[in-house]
Motif scaffolding. Structure first.
Motif, PDB file in Angstrom:
ATOM      1  N   ASP A  97      -8.269   2.041  -4.235  1.00 38.52           N
ATOM      2  CA  ASP A  97      -8.409   1.981  -2.785  1.00 38.52           C
ATOM      3  C   ASP A  97      -7.866   0.645  -2.303  1.00 38.52           C
ATOM      4  O   ASP A  97      -7.779  -0.314  -3.077  1.00 38.52           O
ATOM      5  N   LYS A 133      -2.320   4.400  -4.275  1.00 39.77           N
ATOM      6  CA  LYS A 133      -3.620   4.856  -3.770  1.00 39.77           C
ATOM      7  C   LYS A 133      -4.219   5.950  -4.643  1.00 39.77           C
ATOM      8  O   LYS A 133      -5.387   6.296  -4.491  1.00 39.77           O
ATOM      9  N   ILE A 153       0.858  -1.191   0.000  1.00 38.56           N
ATOM     10  CA  ILE A 153       0.000   0.000   0.000  1.00 38.56           C
ATOM     11  C   ILE A 153       0.888   1.233   0.000  1.00 38.56           C
ATOM     12  O   ILE A 153       1.535   1.544   0.999  1.00 38.56           O
TER      13      ILE A 153
END
Length: 294
Positions: A131, A127, A122
């Motif tokens: 999501d 991003k 992540i």
């Protein structure tokens, strides 16, 4: 008779115009939704379809890889185990769609799959396109080397002039651009981890910077390769109090799908609290090592 026929033709024409106007209205509404960033409810689509399509690149053991199980070639790994649990909790079937690692986020944006489970860290950059769920695993970068060719690889600075392999579109690519390229390290970018390993075994490159869990699994089944424990690579954590899952591995999904993310997070919570996630990781490492030995 002619008057009745004319009236019928006029009525049919009006009905056709009305239908076209309704269709145009729907099309314009869809276009407006797309332009405003609104997206359809992916969770509802998945349940209505009765199947969740998961994109992954099965060349990243022990996350996902091809294995021989009961004489059959299957895609296995702890990412696959997670995908099966998500499908089970949603009450739908699972379809795994394999693709190149660098194509994953593009395929998600193009609606070619519902979610991505493929060892995706992540990051703020990712991003911007998708999501993510909460993190389900957090690793670190290490240097995988050939035992016969590990001289001069004990520090980051010593890698100047060396040829280091990096998987394209991985978080290690950002690491290489920040720490290795500026000091004169030659970088070989390859999309396939399997091809990188063949290059390292053949001494065509001097090392591979990759995830520690991946490296340990590879080293278990390949006596030629090892992690150089002396080479401690710098860590650039993006984790904050507001975003503690940064740098962890998560499930990627289209933007704005809060309902789907909530359901996936419930599955991750259940697996972590029960200890099943750790069990999946151990089983994947063992299976990966067994298959590499064959």
């Amino acid at each position: 008779m002619k008057n009745k026929m004319l009236a019928k033709i006029i009525a049919m024409g009006l009905a056709a115009v009305s239908a076209l106007s309704l269709l145009a209205g729907c099309t314009n509404a869809d276009a407006a939704d797309a332009a405003s960033g609104k997206s359809k409810d992916k969770l509802a689509q998945i349940k209505e379809r009765g199947k969740i399509v998961v994109g992954m690149n099965a060349e990243f053991a022990p996350y996902e890889f091809h294995a021989s199980v009961d004489g059959k070639d299957v895609v296995a790994g702890f990412d696959v185990s997670l995908a099966k649990e998500i499908a089970k909790d949603l009450g739908v079937d699972l379809e795994i769609k394999e693709m190149e690692f660098e194509s994953l986020l593009g395929a998600l944006s193009a609606d070619q799959c519902d979610i991505l489970i493929s060892g995706l860290a992540i990051t703020d950059k990712r991003k911007q396109q998708a999501d993510f769920s909460k993190g389900y695993y957090k690793g670190k970068n290490v240097l995988l080397v050939n035992k016969e060719n590990m001289s001069g690889t004990d520090t980051v600075e010593a890698l100047t002039g060396k040829n280091i392999g990096i998987q394209m579109s991985s978080t290690q690519q950002e690491f290489a651009k920040k720490y290795l390229e500026p000091q004169g390290t030659q970088i070989t970018y390859i999309g396939s981890m399997n091809t990188l390993l063949l290059s390292l075994t053949a001494k065509q490159i001097d090392g591979i910077v990759t995830d520690d869990l991946v490296s340990r699994t590879i080293a278990l089944s390949n006596p030629q390769l090892t992690v150089n424990q002396k080479c401690v690579l710098p860590e650039d954590s993006e984790a904050t109090a507001e975003n503690p899952d940064a740098d962890s591995v998560g499930v990627a999904m289209p933007k704005g799908q809060d309902g789907l993310r909530e359901e996936i997070n419930k599955t991750i919570d259940r697996l972590q609290q029960s200890g099943d996630m750790e069990r999946f990781i151990d089983e994947a490492c063992q299976l990966s090592a067994q298959n590499m030995d064959q």
